[in-house]
Scaffold this active site. Structure first.
Site, PDB file in Angstrom:
ATOM      1  N   ASP A 170       0.856  -1.179   0.000  1.00  0.00           N
ATOM      2  CA  ASP A 170       0.000   0.000   0.000  1.00  0.00           C
ATOM      3  C   ASP A 170       0.901   1.242   0.000  1.00  0.00           C
ATOM      4  O   ASP A 170       1.845   1.315  -0.787  1.00  0.00           O
ATOM      5  CB  ASP A 170      -0.952  -0.047   1.201  1.00  0.00           C
ATOM      6  CG  ASP A 170      -2.095   0.956   1.096  1.00  0.00           C
ATOM      7  OD1 ASP A 170      -3.134   0.602   0.516  1.00  0.00           O
ATOM      8  OD2 ASP A 170      -1.936   2.074   1.598  1.00  0.00           O
ATOM      9  N   TYR A 175      -3.961  13.230   0.106  1.00  0.00           N
ATOM     10  CA  TYR A 175      -3.930  14.589  -0.443  1.00  0.00           C
ATOM     11  C   TYR A 175      -2.493  15.051  -0.665  1.00  0.00           C
ATOM     12  O   TYR A 175      -2.148  15.561  -1.742  1.00  0.00           O
ATOM     13  CB  TYR A 175      -4.645  15.551   0.508  1.00  0.00           C
ATOM     14  CG  TYR A 175      -4.704  16.972   0.007  1.00  0.00           C
ATOM     15  CD1 TYR A 175      -5.820  17.448  -0.660  1.00  0.00           C
ATOM     16  CD2 TYR A 175      -3.622  17.838   0.184  1.00  0.00           C
ATOM     17  CE1 TYR A 175      -5.883  18.754  -1.130  1.00  0.00           C
ATOM     18  CE2 TYR A 175      -3.662  19.138  -0.286  1.00  0.00           C
ATOM     19  CZ  TYR A 175      -4.790  19.597  -0.946  1.00  0.00           C
ATOM     20  OH  TYR A 175      -4.827  20.877  -1.416  1.00  0.00           O
ATOM     21  N   HIS A 183      -4.752  -7.867   0.017  1.00  0.00           N
ATOM     22  CA  HIS A 183      -4.052  -6.606   0.247  1.00  0.00           C
ATOM     23  C   HIS A 183      -3.292  -6.573   1.571  1.00  0.00           C
ATOM     24  O   HIS A 183      -2.244  -5.949   1.674  1.00  0.00           O
ATOM     25  CB  HIS A 183      -5.075  -5.464   0.209  1.00  0.00           C
ATOM     26  CG  HIS A 183      -4.473  -4.098   0.252  1.00  0.00           C
ATOM     27  ND1 HIS A 183      -3.665  -3.610  -0.758  1.00  0.00           N
ATOM     28  CD2 HIS A 183      -4.555  -3.106   1.176  1.00  0.00           C
ATOM     29  CE1 HIS A 183      -3.284  -2.381  -0.457  1.00  0.00           C
ATOM     30  NE2 HIS A 183      -3.793  -2.047   0.712  1.00  0.00           N
TER      31      HIS A 183
END
Length: 403
Positions: A178, A312, A366
């Site tokens: 990730d 972000y 994952h």
């Protein structure tokens, strides 16, 4: 501040506050026979909220977490000052153990790697052993977060690297999935003389191009896609189309979402539980496992909103992208798990580094370090062990279990 031992100790007042918030939960309605098509089923969230409110024993789980060797220390980050970083440091008894940095992502945290610790710190005479360091990234778990904008991949890499140096590990190897993939990749760009090899469970890459990877391009052109490759491309496409909305929200307006995550434990639970279920390979989550996982976010030092700002900041900085002209020459290993979010053809991974080790599995998703730790540990041992392509990359530390 030098290294300080750390124990999780959530005040009773915080537990009481959580219970009150759960009691006041107002659930949404749900369409008939909605299943998982629209998101997390209402019955699942109601069951988990009821268990979280009455029956879930946080203190027992807290005690289990505190069996881990946890510490904190201050790390100076350029432009952001000192941040107090929480980490697990599980050491092998072997003097030749290889220092290994494990970096988690979202919605993971330090518990993600805990099943790996006993598998990597002790082994039989034929397998290498490791000193494993698992930091809580800034804004996650019990680490501080920055108060300034612009904390992107380079800053997460800086924290991780400086932590390893502070522990006396001037050379080390990394494992991550990730965001851990992007952060450890950034470490390779910034600190290649220290991070001697890297391994990921999150294979990325693009179709090889003639202009940038001519040899790999030719090999790719002459090799037809396998059934696994075709299934992986479809899974990747389906995820982008139907499962990546969270990413767009967190990459554009994290503060707006943050109000809900910080104020509603039920909302936080649903937001993370969805990923725990859909991103794993039918992992049999118990309710208490889920609640412990989500509680780490609820009780986190900076609050759950802080963890999603990474989307972000890294999207804005674009510093997860390749540095122009840079070549990653250190040994690179990849473990391929069938239910990973992105599952590109194996040949594509060659475009991301000096790929010298690859291992393809028929199960796992994952959160492979948590779902199938024995498979990942085996890959890491083979990558860095005697006869492996990254054997001996750390000077004087070959992982030999004998002292």
């Amino acid at each position: 501040m030098s290294e300080q031992p750390f124990k999780v100790s959530i005040p009773d007042s915080e537990l009481d506050f959580l219970r009150k918030k759960l009691e006041l939960t107002r659930f949404p309605d749900e369409l008939d026979e909605a299943g998982w098509d629209y998101g997390v089923p209402l019955t699942d969230v109601k069951r988990l909220v009821a268990r979280w409110k009455d029956g879930f024993d946080w203190r027992a789980n807290e005690a289990a977490i505190n069996a881990l060797p946890q510490f904190t220390r201050d790390i100076e980050v350029d432009g952001h000052g000192k941040l107090n970083i929480h980490y697990v440091h599980s050491k092998s008894e072997a003097q030749n153990a290889i220092p290994l940095l494990y970096v988690h992502g979202w919605p993971g945290h330090f518990l993600e790697a805990t099943k790996l610790l006993p598998l990597l710190t002790s082994a039989d005479s034929d397998s290498p052993v490791f000193h494993v360091v698992v930091p809580s990234l800034p804004g996650y778990g019990f680490s501080e977060t920055t108060k300034k904008k612009g904390f992107a991949a380079s800053q997460y890499a800086e924290v991780s690297h400086k932590l390893m140096l502070s522990l006396g590990y001037t050379e080390y190897v990394t494992v991550g999935g990730d965001w851990g993939y992007w952060i450890t990749r950034r470490i390779q760009h910034l600190y290649p003389d220290h991070a001697k090899a890297w391994h990921t469970t999150y294979p990325r890459g693009n179709a090889p191009q003639l202009t940038s990877n001519p040899i790999i391009w030719l090999r790719h052109l002459l090799t037809p896609y396998t059934q696994r490759d075709r299934e992986g491309l479809k899974r990747s496409s389906d995820f982008v189309e139907k499962g990546r909305g969270y990413n767009h929200i967190q990459s554009t307006k994290p503060q707006t979402l943050g109000y809900s995550l910080a104020d509603s434990p039920a909302g936080l639970l649903a937001w993370i539980y969805e990923k725990l279920v859909l991103w794993t390979d039918n992992y049999p989550w118990s309710d208490d496992e889920v609640l412990t996982w989500v509680s780490i976010y609820w009780f986190s030092r900076a609050g759950p909103a802080a963890s999603i700002r990474i989307y972000y900041e890294i999207t804005a900085a674009k510093d997860q992208l390749d540095t122009p002209g840079a070549k990653l020459s250190n040994p690179f290993g990849v473990s391929f798990f069938p239910k990973e979010l992105f599952a590109p053809p194996i040949s594509w991974a060659h475009t991301r580094g000096n790929l010298v080790f690859k291992s393809v599995h028929d199960r796992g998703g994952h959160f492979s370090a948590y779902e199938v730790p024995e498979l990942l540990a085996s890959d890491v041992r083979r990558f860095f062990g005697k006869g492996g392509p990254a054997f001996g990359v750390v000077h004087g530390k070959d992982g030999s279990p004998s002292n």
